[in-house]
Motif scaffolding. Structure first.
Motif, PDB file in Angstrom:
ATOM      1  N   ARG A   4      52.853  16.980  25.761  1.00  0.00           N
ATOM      2  CA  ARG A   4      52.976  18.249  25.052  1.00  0.00           C
ATOM      3  C   ARG A   4      51.620  18.706  24.511  1.00  0.00           C
ATOM      4  O   ARG A   4      51.292  19.884  24.583  1.00  0.00           O
ATOM      5  N   GLY A   5      50.854  17.721  24.038  1.00  0.00           N
ATOM      6  CA  GLY A   5      49.523  18.040  23.530  1.00  0.00           C
ATOM      7  C   GLY A   5      48.649  18.661  24.613  1.00  0.00           C
ATOM      8  O   GLY A   5      47.924  19.636  24.374  1.00  0.00           O
ATOM      9  N   LYS A   6      48.754  18.115  25.796  1.00  0.00           N
ATOM     10  CA  LYS A   6      47.943  18.638  26.920  1.00  0.00           C
ATOM     11  C   LYS A   6      48.299  20.087  27.220  1.00  0.00           C
ATOM     12  O   LYS A   6      47.423  20.930  27.455  1.00  0.00           O
ATOM     13  N   ILE A   7      49.607  20.333  27.239  1.00  0.00           N
ATOM     14  CA  ILE A   7      50.057  21.697  27.567  1.00  0.00           C
ATOM     15  C   ILE A   7      49.565  22.675  26.502  1.00  0.00           C
ATOM     16  O   ILE A   7      49.060  23.753  26.818  1.00  0.00           O
ATOM     17  N   VAL A   8      49.710  22.251  25.258  1.00  0.00           N
ATOM     18  CA  VAL A   8      49.302  23.117  24.143  1.00  0.00           C
ATOM     19  C   VAL A   8      47.818  23.471  24.275  1.00  0.00           C
ATOM     20  O   VAL A   8      47.417  24.616  24.097  1.00  0.00           O
TER      21      VAL A   8
ATOM     22  N   LEU B 169      55.828  27.243  29.986  1.00  0.00           N
ATOM     23  CA  LEU B 169      55.236  26.027  29.439  1.00  0.00           C
ATOM     24  C   LEU B 169      56.240  24.893  29.600  1.00  0.00           C
ATOM     25  O   LEU B 169      57.364  24.988  29.098  1.00  0.00           O
ATOM     26  N   THR B 170      55.853  23.844  30.296  1.00  0.00           N
ATOM     27  CA  THR B 170      56.833  22.796  30.553  1.00  0.00           C
ATOM     28  C   THR B 170      56.192  21.431  30.790  1.00  0.00           C
ATOM     29  O   THR B 170      55.119  21.346  31.371  1.00  0.00           O
TER      30      THR B 170
ATOM     31  N   MET C 258      55.591  34.215  27.257  1.00  0.00           N
ATOM     32  CA  MET C 258      55.451  32.769  27.249  1.00  0.00           C
ATOM     33  C   MET C 258      56.810  32.172  26.939  1.00  0.00           C
ATOM     34  O   MET C 258      57.369  32.443  25.870  1.00  0.00           O
ATOM     35  N   VAL C 259      57.340  31.387  27.856  1.00  0.00           N
ATOM     36  CA  VAL C 259      58.633  30.752  27.575  1.00  0.00           C
ATOM     37  C   VAL C 259      58.551  29.262  27.871  1.00  0.00           C
ATOM     38  O   VAL C 259      57.710  28.808  28.638  1.00  0.00           O
ATOM     39  N   GLY C 260      59.431  28.524  27.232  1.00  0.00           N
ATOM     40  CA  GLY C 260      59.611  27.116  27.588  1.00  0.00           C
ATOM     41  C   GLY C 260      60.681  27.047  28.653  1.00  0.00           C
ATOM     42  O   GLY C 260      61.094  28.081  29.185  1.00  0.00           O
ATOM     43  N   THR C 261      61.127  25.856  28.996  1.00  0.00           N
ATOM     44  CA  THR C 261      62.164  25.771  29.998  1.00  0.00           C
ATOM     45  C   THR C 261      62.953  24.480  29.866  1.00  0.00           C
ATOM     46  O   THR C 261      62.486  23.512  29.268  1.00  0.00           O
ATOM     47  N   GLU C 262      64.145  24.490  30.403  1.00  0.00           N
ATOM     48  CA  GLU C 262      64.962  23.275  30.389  1.00  0.00           C
ATOM     49  C   GLU C 262      64.733  22.456  31.643  1.00  0.00           C
ATOM     50  O   GLU C 262      64.797  21.234  31.620  1.00  0.00           O
ATOM     51  N   GLY C 263      64.482  23.144  32.745  1.00  0.00           N
ATOM     52  CA  GLY C 263      64.251  22.406  33.977  1.00  0.00           C
ATOM     53  C   GLY C 263      63.447  23.258  34.948  1.00  0.00           C
ATOM     54  O   GLY C 263      63.569  24.488  34.957  1.00  0.00           O
ATOM     55  N   VAL C 264      62.604  22.599  35.703  1.00  0.00           N
ATOM     56  CA  VAL C 264      61.876  23.292  36.767  1.00  0.00           C
ATOM     57  C   VAL C 264      62.441  22.773  38.080  1.00  0.00           C
ATOM     58  O   VAL C 264      62.564  21.563  38.261  1.00  0.00           O
TER      59      VAL C 264
END
Lengths: 518, 302
Positions: free
Chosen positions: B109-113, B230-231, B195-201
């Motif tokens: 998560r840190g990397k994505i941020v 962002l996932t 910008m959205v998060g996601t439950e699954g890709v």
């Protein structure tokens, strides 16, 4: 040219009554006299050269004086060999002139003309005879080829047809035509090169379109290959695999001439050749044979059969009750998928879209109807009419290219485009052994040209097609391309035996395959 | 640990720690099972784990992340070749691997941020949907970098979790506006990116996320606004939905609903956003285009 002139010259010399020897003797005399009348000679040069008409007046002048102008002013010195030769040559020239003049004197104009004609004709015949000679060797080959295909036509007619073919080629796809002459040569070379009879048969099956579809073609090729491996006898002092390699090469060249190899075949052959190089050289021929046949069997089983089954399973998961599935043409894989889905008691309908000139879909329709699937059959021009009621489009493929383009039977791109426009998911089913490293963005760079005459006939009506008599028209150029490419954004997913993938993943799959094989 | 106990443990993790996503909770649960397992063989253990997975799927959380996380866990912790013959040693190896795995997930998560916060510039107007932990952290990070930006958050029916997202952002001091789900089209022209998060890709490169995401993506495409996702990479799953209908029902509805009601009359919890609407995916593997997702999945599973 010089060679041809010489005999003529000799004749003339004979007319003159002077042989070479005599002339040489004359020359020597001339040189002696020259020393005495150099000045005179120089004057005559000035007079002679600018206007040859004067020569006519001077015809009465003796031979000696007439010859003198050619002699260079080096006279008085000893003549070197070179100079002698030069003199001789110059003399020949003047001789010719004088002879002409003499003949003018002797012969009437009409006679002169006749003589010239004679000379020209003799020259011509000499020229043509050297060129004509090879033709008798060529014509029989043409005749043979012809007797195979159309025995009624005479060789003369054949020649005419051959001339008209290049005119009827469509400029845009000029590079795709297979050269007829080279083809005929190669057909004769079957006898000389070591083309196995199984491959000869396969070649004719390919060119007559008895074996159609990239899966069927690949399977037929592998069957022929097995036969070849089985029958091959290595000549003494040759290694089995190396010999097989050379034989296979000539065989594939022959097949290439019959019909360009499909991507599936190229990949299968590449796999076989790779295995061929990796085989243990310490084995004896029989063991190698068994091993190679195993290689082929494994390929057929794993890469073609089981891959087909895996794809069928995956697509079946995607077919749900109440689906209306649209498919185009006749793909063996799609047929298998639909039949198995039907066996699985899925309730779905099929719309088969077909196109001229091959109308492959009829066979598909027949088989599906026999199995009890509810089917509709439309031609591609009615596509937009049925597309609205479709829920999924499932298509076969000839090859998948590295840039994600799908190469398939012509018309596929059109179907995919329309499905996209109607927002219907398009599934392309393709085994990974049909993935190709080639990159292509249009259908013209590489394609195959089918028989254009098929476009001139109609299957539907009993009346003759209005185009049937246009064969010799130069301005009508029917073009029958066999494949087209579909861009990846028109394809929702590609179903392979590995997974359901987007088109863009082709290079990754290829990379994995390359890693596995090395 | 069996049946009901697994589910309770799983739910407890999620309730206790706000920052833990469902997928990570599932993986922690599986690790706990290995720890307390009394099974004697690898096969037995595997059966136990699979049983636990189905238990977790039946809890009232969305399945997408559980599925992909557990699949990845099985693939890399238990199925990966174990050299030793001794079962206790095997178990120890699995535990070590598991902890390493969890640690990696926490880092991701840190990397994505870090990657995504660079895309937020001064004066940006950002639209987001639902409540995503990784988006929240990214916005926090950007705010800490003294970037001035404005956020629009949808209410995201049916659970109206957008209101919570909005509160969280306001608590940080980030200017924030709550909008109606149906106002997406209205607000779209004012924002710079989504910008959205996601439950699954999924394998196509598309995403499965809270219902309404697809609407937003289609709108964004039409007005040519970049749509960023962002996932974490553990959310990549081997699924290829062709369209909304093709999305498995366990993804769309909770287990309770599936059992009881006529599904045609129930709103789905998630929808599928096709890859063609997505500009970029920010993952711990780097910034990917949608087509690269399938490449990564092939690398992982083949």
């Amino acid at each position: 040219m010089d060679k041809k002139k010489e005999p003529l010259k000799k004749e003339k010399v004979a007319e003159d009554g002077l042989t070479k020897k005599e002339r040489r003797a004359l020359k020597v005399q001339v040189k002696k006299t020259e020393i005495q009348n150099v000045i005179q000679v120089n004057e005559t040069i000035v007079e002679n050269k600018p206007n040859p008409e004067k020569e006519k007046q001077k015809q009465n002048v003796s031979h000696k004086t007439n010859d003198t102008p050619n002699d260079p002013p080096v006279s008085g010195k000893l003549l070197s060999d070179k100079e002698l030769r030069k003199l001789e040559w110059e003399k020949k020239l003047t001789d010719q002139k004088t002879k002409e003049l003499e003949s003018v004197k002797a012969l009437s104009k009409a006679e002169l003309k006749a003589k010239r004609r004679e000379q020209q004709e003799s020259q011509r015949s000499a020229k043509t005879s050297s060129k004509v000679e090879p033709t008798p060797t060529k014509t029989p080959s043409v005749n043979i080829k012809q007797s195979k295909t159309e025995p009624k036509k005479s060789p003369v007619q054949k020649q005419i047809i051959r001339k008209t073919i290049p005119i009827q080629r469509v400029q845009l796809v000029q590079h795709l035509y297979i050269d007829n002459s080279s083809e005929s040569n190669d057909k004769n070379s079957i006898l000389h090169n070591k083309v196995h009879p199984a491959f000869v048969r396969l070649g004719t099956q390919y060119s007559n379109k008895n074996v159609l579809g990239s899966n069927a073609r690949c399977l037929a090729l592998l069957a022929a290959l097995k036969q070849l491996v089985d029958n091959l006898q290595t000549p003494p002092k040759q290694e089995f695999c190396r010999y097989l390699e050379t034989v296979l090469k000539s065989c594939t060249n022959y097949l290439q001439n019959c019909r360009p190899l499909a991507v599936s075949m190229i990949n299968a052959l590449r796999n076989f050749n790779l295995q061929l190089t990796q085989i243990d050289t310490n084995l004896n021929d029989n063991e190698k044979r068994i091993k190679l046949q195993d290689v082929i069997d494994i390929y057929i089983n794993d890469d073609i059969r089981k891959a087909g089954e895996a794809i069928s399973m995956r697509v079946r998961e995607k077919i749900s009750d109440g689906d209306v599935i649209l498919t185009y043409g006749c793909s063996s894989l799609i047929r298998k998928i639909l039949l198995e889905a039907h066996k699985d008691e899925k309730k779905f309908e099929v719309i088969i879209v077909d196109s001229r000139p091959l109308l492959e879909g009829k066979e598909m329709l027949r088989r599906l109807v026999v199995a009890g699937i509810k089917c509709s059959y439309v031609l591609i021009n009615a596509l937009s009419y049925v597309m609205n009621s479709v829920t999924k489009v499932i298509l076969g493929a000839h090859a998948l290219l590295t840039n994600g383009y799908v190469m398939s039977r012509i018309g596929t791109a059109q179907v995919a485009l329309l499905a996209r426009a109607y927002n219907k998911p398009v599934l392309v089913c393709c085994e990974t052994y049909k993935f190709s490293e080639r990159v292509q963005t249009d259908s013209f760079v590489y394609n195959e040209i089918g028989d254009a005459d098929l476009l001139r006939t109609t299957h539907t009506s009993e009346t003759e097609s209005p185009l049937s008599k246009t064969k010799d028209m130069n301005k009508l150029m029917p073009l029958n391309l066999l494949y087209d490419v579909t861009p990846p954004d028109l394809v929702t997913a590609v179903v392979t035996e590995i997974a359901i993938l987007p088109c863009t993943s082709v290079p990754v799959v290829l990379r994995i395959h390359a890693d596995e094989s090395t | 640990m069996e049946g009901e106990k697994v589910r309770q443990y799983f739910c407890k993790i999620i309730k206790e720690d706000e920052d833990v996503s469902v997928g990570v909770a599932a993986i922690r649960t599986l690790l706990e099972i290995i720890k307390h397992s009394k099974s004697e063989t690898v096969q037995e253990l595997e059966a136990n784990l699979k049983d636990a997975i189905s238990q977790m799927k039946n809890s009232n959380y969305t399945v997408a992340a559980i599925n992909s996380g557990c699949e990845l866990f099985l693939r890399f912790i238990t199925l990966a070749s174990l050299d030793t013959r001794d079962f206790d040693e095997c178990k120890k190896i699995m535990m070590d691997r598991g902890h390493l795995f969890i640690k990696k997930l926490d880092d991701s998560r840190g990397k994505i941020v870090k990657l995504a916060s660079n895309f937020i510039g001064d004066g940006s107007r950002i639209l987001t949907h639902s409540r995503s932990r990784v988006v929240l952290q990214t916005l926090r990070k950007a705010h800490k970098q003294n970037k001035r930006f404005e956020v629009f958050v949808t209410i995201s029916a049916p659970d109206n979790i957008g209101t919570r997202m909005c509160k969280d952002l306001e608590a940080e001091g980030i200017p924030c506006t709550l909008i109606l789900d149906s106002a997406i089209g209205y607000i779209m022209e004012q924002v710079d990116f989504i910008m959205v998060g996601t439950e699954g890709v999924v394998e196509s490169g598309g995403i499965v996320n809270k219902v309404g995401t697809n609407t937003m993506a289609v709108c964004a495409k039409e007005i040519n606004k970049p749509f960023y996702v962002l996932t974490e990479s553990f959310k990549f799953s081997r699924l290829f939905p062709l369209d909304q209908q093709d999305l498995p029902e366990e993804y769309k509805y909770t287990s309770e609903v599936r059992k009881s009601c006529d599904l045609r009359k129930i709103h789905p919890l998630v929808d599928y956003t096709p890859p063609s609407y997505i500009t970029l995916l920010f993952t711990d593997l780097g910034i990917l285009t949608p087509s690269a997702v399938s490449d990564e999945l092939i690398k992982l599973y083949l």
